[in-house]
Design a protein around this motif. Structure first.
Motif, mmCIF file in Angstrom:
data_model
loop_
_atom_site.group_PDB
_atom_site.id
_atom_site.type_symbol
_atom_site.label_atom_id
_atom_site.label_comp_id
_atom_site.label_asym_id
_atom_site.label_seq_id
_atom_site.Cartn_x
_atom_site.Cartn_y
_atom_site.Cartn_z
ATOM 1 N N ASN A 47 -7.217 -11.812 7.778
ATOM 2 C CA ASN A 47 -6.242 -11.049 8.553
ATOM 3 C C ASN A 47 -4.819 -11.272 8.053
ATOM 4 O OD1 ASN A 47 -5.880 -13.635 9.466
ATOM 5 N ND2 ASN A 47 -6.091 -13.161 11.646
ATOM 6 N N LYS A 61 -5.797 -3.075 4.867
ATOM 7 C CA LYS A 61 -6.591 -2.161 5.688
ATOM 8 C C LYS A 61 -8.086 -2.489 5.579
ATOM 9 C CE LYS A 61 -7.331 1.615 8.164
ATOM 10 N NZ LYS A 61 -6.898 1.752 9.574
ATOM 11 N N LEU A 62 -8.567 -2.657 4.357
ATOM 12 C CA LEU A 62 -9.963 -2.977 4.076
ATOM 13 C C LEU A 62 -10.038 -4.308 3.355
ATOM 14 C CD1 LEU A 62 -11.084 0.508 2.690
ATOM 15 C CD2 LEU A 62 -11.382 -0.331 5.030
ATOM 16 N N TYR A 83 -2.366 -5.088 11.870
ATOM 17 C CA TYR A 83 -3.194 -4.378 12.832
ATOM 18 C C TYR A 83 -3.617 -5.315 13.963
ATOM 19 C CZ TYR A 83 -3.442 -0.900 9.116
ATOM 20 O OH TYR A 83 -3.117 0.010 8.155
ATOM 21 N N SER A 120 -13.051 -7.320 1.503
ATOM 22 C CA SER A 120 -14.412 -7.659 1.122
ATOM 23 C C SER A 120 -14.359 -8.969 0.354
ATOM 24 C CB SER A 120 -14.999 -6.549 0.233
ATOM 25 O OG SER A 120 -16.287 -6.901 -0.217
ATOM 26 N N THR A 168 -9.739 -6.191 14.274
ATOM 27 C CA THR A 168 -10.500 -6.337 13.038
ATOM 28 C C THR A 168 -11.988 -6.330 13.356
ATOM 29 O OG1 THR A 168 -8.769 -7.665 11.959
ATOM 30 C CG2 THR A 168 -10.994 -7.818 11.052
ATOM 31 N N THR A 217 0.849 -1.184 0.000
ATOM 32 C CA THR A 217 0.000 0.000 0.000
ATOM 33 C C THR A 217 0.884 1.233 0.000
ATOM 34 O OG1 THR A 217 -0.064 0.102 2.385
ATOM 35 C CG2 THR A 217 -1.755 -1.230 1.313
ATOM 36 N N GLN A 221 -15.672 -7.004 11.419
ATOM 37 C CA GLN A 221 -16.107 -7.701 10.201
ATOM 38 C C GLN A 221 -17.619 -7.890 10.204
ATOM 39 O OE1 GLN A 221 -13.636 -11.080 8.806
ATOM 40 N NE2 GLN A 221 -15.461 -12.316 9.116
ATOM 41 N N ASN A 255 -8.363 -7.751 -0.504
ATOM 42 C CA ASN A 255 -7.817 -7.317 0.783
ATOM 43 C C ASN A 255 -6.561 -6.486 0.534
ATOM 44 O OD1 ASN A 255 -6.813 -7.032 3.377
ATOM 45 N ND2 ASN A 255 -7.061 -9.175 3.937
ATOM 46 N N PHE A 307 -12.773 -4.063 8.178
ATOM 47 C CA PHE A 307 -11.588 -3.213 8.176
ATOM 48 C C PHE A 307 -10.732 -3.540 9.392
ATOM 49 C CE2 PHE A 307 -14.721 -0.991 10.664
ATOM 50 C CZ PHE A 307 -14.012 -0.377 11.684
ATOM 51 N N ASN A 308 -9.454 -3.251 9.271
ATOM 52 C CA ASN A 308 -8.477 -3.451 10.340
ATOM 53 C C ASN A 308 -8.075 -2.102 10.918
ATOM 54 O OD1 ASN A 308 -8.142 -6.374 9.819
ATOM 55 N ND2 ASN A 308 -7.195 -5.692 7.917
ATOM 56 N N PHE A 309 -7.787 -2.069 12.216
ATOM 57 C CA PHE A 309 -7.375 -0.817 12.854
ATOM 58 C C PHE A 309 -6.468 -1.134 14.049
ATOM 59 C CE2 PHE A 309 -11.371 -2.223 14.607
ATOM 60 C CZ PHE A 309 -11.299 -1.963 15.963
#
Length: 380
Positions: free
Chosen positions: A225, A338-339, A86, A341, A89, A33, A91, A335, A372-374
């Motif tokens: 993940n 970060k995001l 991260y 689907s 997560t 990224t 979901q 994937n 999303f992951n944070f």
């Protein structure tokens, strides 16, 4: 297909179109990224005195222990897999469930097929590191009195996703709302086939170990993940425990079947415990940047301890039965670390047999995942 089912598939179509658009519009930097590329650039040009201060830093014993544990469980070949960056997560899951029951009498050769009402399920998962908890609810149950739903009112699961192995404990019920699809000797065309007398409760544990765990990522395929960067496969071995109790209310059968149907097709309840070992193959196919198609096929063989209570109220304890079942999983994920689907399809079969009666319970699930992951992990 009922109206809820139609709305579900319209939602899937729109989601897949958004998925394709996101794939086409994403940054073309392969495998990294923008944030990762910038980070690498900063690290490359770091001054020498900063590197010296890092070398002098000595992490605490707890930090070294946690770092070692993470390396053991999540260590991978970064040429093939980008690990989770991260801590947390979130979901969302929108899924479509369907159960199938096939009963056959070895004594008379007759059979009966029952299918549960399709269920649209909404819920989600929360992960902290490798640990996750998920809960989903049946949207078909909204506004329906208790006891008259098709039973999948809630499904719960506890999950562990690591590079080496996957483990899940789950609990759910299904089957109260169903239709009789076929019965030997009966033409059901134009007749009422509604059957509210089937109830299935299930809980179990599933553990899978991947042999090629440094280059093949199960979390990338089914846990979201991690990100698979190069296509790769792995043989796997697993252990499954499954406890299922299926009950049938003969009085809920339509009037034209209640008194004339072959009694050897009926039972009051089947209660069995499975202990099985599976061995199969999994493959992650990287279709493009951040896009993965995965498949897993794992046949099971093991021991089943079962009890059946027939409609005649005779109870039989069946020991030393050979259990042969199948677990099939397919997924399509986008994937970017970060995001994410994607879609997941799962198929499970469970077969019960005795000298004059057989029951096969199959349930399939089609899931749409968005998450999303944070809370980015600290750099070590």
């Amino acid at each position: 297909m009922n109206e809820v089912g139609k709305r579900f598939f319209y939602t899937l179509i729109v989601s897949v179109l958004c998925f394709a658009h996101a794939w086409a519009c994403h940054d073309t930097t392969i495998g990294l990224t923008t944030e990762e590329t910038a980070t690498d650039s900063v690290q490359t040009t770091a001054p020498e005195h900063h590197l010296d201060s890092l070398a002098a830093y000595k992490p605490s014993g707890l930090t070294r222990f946690m770092s070692g544990m993470e390396k053991f469980f999540m260590g991978c070949d970064t040429n093939y897999v980008t690990p989770q960056k991260y801590q947390m997560t979130a979901q969302l899951e929108l899924s479509y469930w369907h159960d199938y029951y096939f009963m056959r009498s070895s004594e008379t050769g007759n059979s009966m097929t029952i299918e549960s009402d399709p269920s649209v399920i909404l819920g989600g998962y929360v992960y902290y590191s490798i640990l996750g908890y998920g809960v989903v609810w049946n949207l078909n149950d909204l506004g329906i009195p208790a006891g008259r739903t098709n039973g999948t009112s809630m499904r719960q699961s506890l999950v562990i996703h690591t590079a080496k192995f996957f483990a899940e404990y789950y609990k759910f019920n299904s089957g109260k709302g169903a239709e009789i699809e076929a019965v030997s000797g009966y033409d059901l065309t134009g007749r009422d086939r509604t059957f509210k007398g089937l109830d299935s409760n299930c809980d179990g544990l599933n553990v899978v170990y991947m042999f090629n765990n440094r280059r093949f990522s199960w979390p990338a395929a089914f846990g979201a993940n991690a990100v698979q960067r190069k296509s790769c496969g792995s043989w796997s071995i697993g252990f499954q425990f499954n406890h299922q109790k299926i009950s049938m209310d003969k009085e809920a059968l339509p009037d034209y079947l209640r008194y004339d149907i072959d009694s050897t097709l009926l039972f009051n309840s089947v209660d069995y415990h499975d202990y099985s070992v599976s061995f199969g193959y999994n493959y992650n196919c990287v279709l493009g940047r951040n896009v993965l198609f995965a498949t897993s096929v794992m046949p099971n063989v093991g021991y089943r301890r079962s009890n059946i209570t027939e409609a005649q109220e005779e109870k039989h304890s069946i020991l030393n039965n050979l259990a042969t079942d199948l677990n099939l999983r397919l997924s399509l994920f986008w994937n970017n670390t970060k995001l994410f689907s994607g879609l997941i399809f799962e198929l499970h079969t469970y077969s019960y047999r005795k000298n004059k009666f057989g029951l096969t319970n199959t349930y399939g699930t089609l899931k749409y995942m968005l998450g999303f992951n944070f809370w980015r992990k600290p750099k070590r």
